[in-house]
Design a protein around this motif. Structure first.
Motif, mmCIF file in Angstrom:
data_model
loop_
_atom_site.group_PDB
_atom_site.id
_atom_site.type_symbol
_atom_site.label_atom_id
_atom_site.label_comp_id
_atom_site.label_asym_id
_atom_site.label_seq_id
_atom_site.Cartn_x
_atom_site.Cartn_y
_atom_site.Cartn_z
ATOM 1 N N LYS A 100 0.710 -1.254 0.113
ATOM 2 C CA LYS A 100 0.070 0.059 0.042
ATOM 3 C C LYS A 100 0.774 1.186 0.039
ATOM 4 O O LYS A 100 1.980 1.369 0.307
ATOM 5 C CB LYS A 100 -0.898 -0.089 1.105
ATOM 6 C CG LYS A 100 -2.122 -1.142 1.174
ATOM 7 C CD LYS A 100 -2.655 -0.947 2.496
ATOM 8 C CE LYS A 100 -3.618 -2.122 2.835
ATOM 9 N NZ LYS A 100 -4.350 -2.000 4.097
ATOM 10 N N GLU A 102 1.510 4.108 1.958
ATOM 11 C CA GLU A 102 1.462 4.309 3.391
ATOM 12 C C GLU A 102 2.735 4.483 4.054
ATOM 13 O O GLU A 102 3.878 4.172 3.248
ATOM 14 C CB GLU A 102 0.630 3.362 4.168
ATOM 15 C CG GLU A 102 1.291 1.873 4.194
ATOM 16 C CD GLU A 102 0.678 0.744 4.963
ATOM 17 O OE1 GLU A 102 -0.285 1.096 5.827
ATOM 18 O OE2 GLU A 102 0.584 -0.361 4.598
ATOM 19 N N LYS A 103 2.816 5.075 5.159
ATOM 20 C CA LYS A 103 4.199 5.221 5.991
ATOM 21 C C LYS A 103 4.573 3.489 5.955
ATOM 22 O O LYS A 103 3.910 2.663 6.557
ATOM 23 C CB LYS A 103 4.048 5.606 7.280
ATOM 24 C CG LYS A 103 3.889 7.379 6.812
ATOM 25 C CD LYS A 103 3.811 7.590 8.353
ATOM 26 C CE LYS A 103 3.165 8.933 8.572
ATOM 27 N NZ LYS A 103 3.310 9.711 9.605
ATOM 28 N N LYS A 134 5.649 8.128 1.674
ATOM 29 C CA LYS A 134 4.603 7.918 0.814
ATOM 30 C C LYS A 134 5.033 7.651 -0.636
ATOM 31 O O LYS A 134 6.242 7.824 -0.796
ATOM 32 C CB LYS A 134 3.780 9.251 0.512
ATOM 33 C CG LYS A 134 2.601 9.280 -0.131
ATOM 34 C CD LYS A 134 1.983 10.664 -0.309
ATOM 35 C CE LYS A 134 0.833 10.769 -1.089
ATOM 36 N NZ LYS A 134 0.145 11.997 -1.062
#
Length: 177
Positions: A100, A102-103, A134
């Motif tokens: 994903k 995300e972090k 990101k």
């Protein structure tokens, strides 16, 4: 004074001293029990509902760090190493394998056959641990490692990489908050 009073006096004094010592020892224990009773969680009332959904499975210290793995090389032992790493991350209670945006921690793995004349015997590898806030943004280098892996040392190498990944997640955990 009655006869025989003095011979019993040391015995009475010893019994009194033991009772006094036990009273002194019991006082701190009673204070600790009262303090624990104050800090103990209160029982839920009977009418309160229990949530239908389970809590998100987190690790021992309440974290579940997202980790991404990037490996594009095609040597046999290096591919097995990357696959085994992904497999163990999928079963981990401290980290989760993610793709994903995300972090996350990103493990960039590069592998090559150690000897071109003997494929599938051993590979040399390099691993870089990066922090990615990101996709499409600058990644931050956290650490790196290099080594040689073969079929015999594959599991130990993967476990060592996971241990180092967990240490990175613990060290840089504040980035995920």
């Amino acid at each position: 004074m009655p006869p025989g009073f003095f011979p019993r006096f040391p015995t009475r004094l010893a019994v009194l001293a033991v009772v006094f010592a036990l009273a002194l020892l019991a006082a701190p224990a009673a204070g600790q029990a009262q303090q624990q009773a104050k800090t103990a969680p209160e029982a839920k009332p009977e009418g309160q509902a229990i949530p239908d959904t389970p809590k998100k499975d987190t690790g021992v210290d309440g974290r579940r760090t997202p980790v991404g793995i990037e490996h594009t090389d095609t040597d046999v032992v290096g591919t097995r190493m990357a696959y085994h790493l992904k497999e163990l991350l999928g079963r981990s209670s401290l980290m989760t394998l993610t793709t994903k945006d995300e972090k996350k921690l990103v493990l960039v793995i590069r592998t090559r056959e150690e000897f071109t004349g003997r494929p599938a015997v051993s590979s040399i590898y390099s691993v870089a641990w990066l922090y990615s806030a990101k996709d499409g943004t600058l990644r931050y280098f956290l650490s790196g490692d290099t080594g040689i892996v073969d079929a015999v040392t594959l599991e130990q190498t993967v476990e060592a990489l996971l241990v180092k990944t967990d240490k990175m997640a613990a060290t840089y955990g504040y980035l995920f908050q």
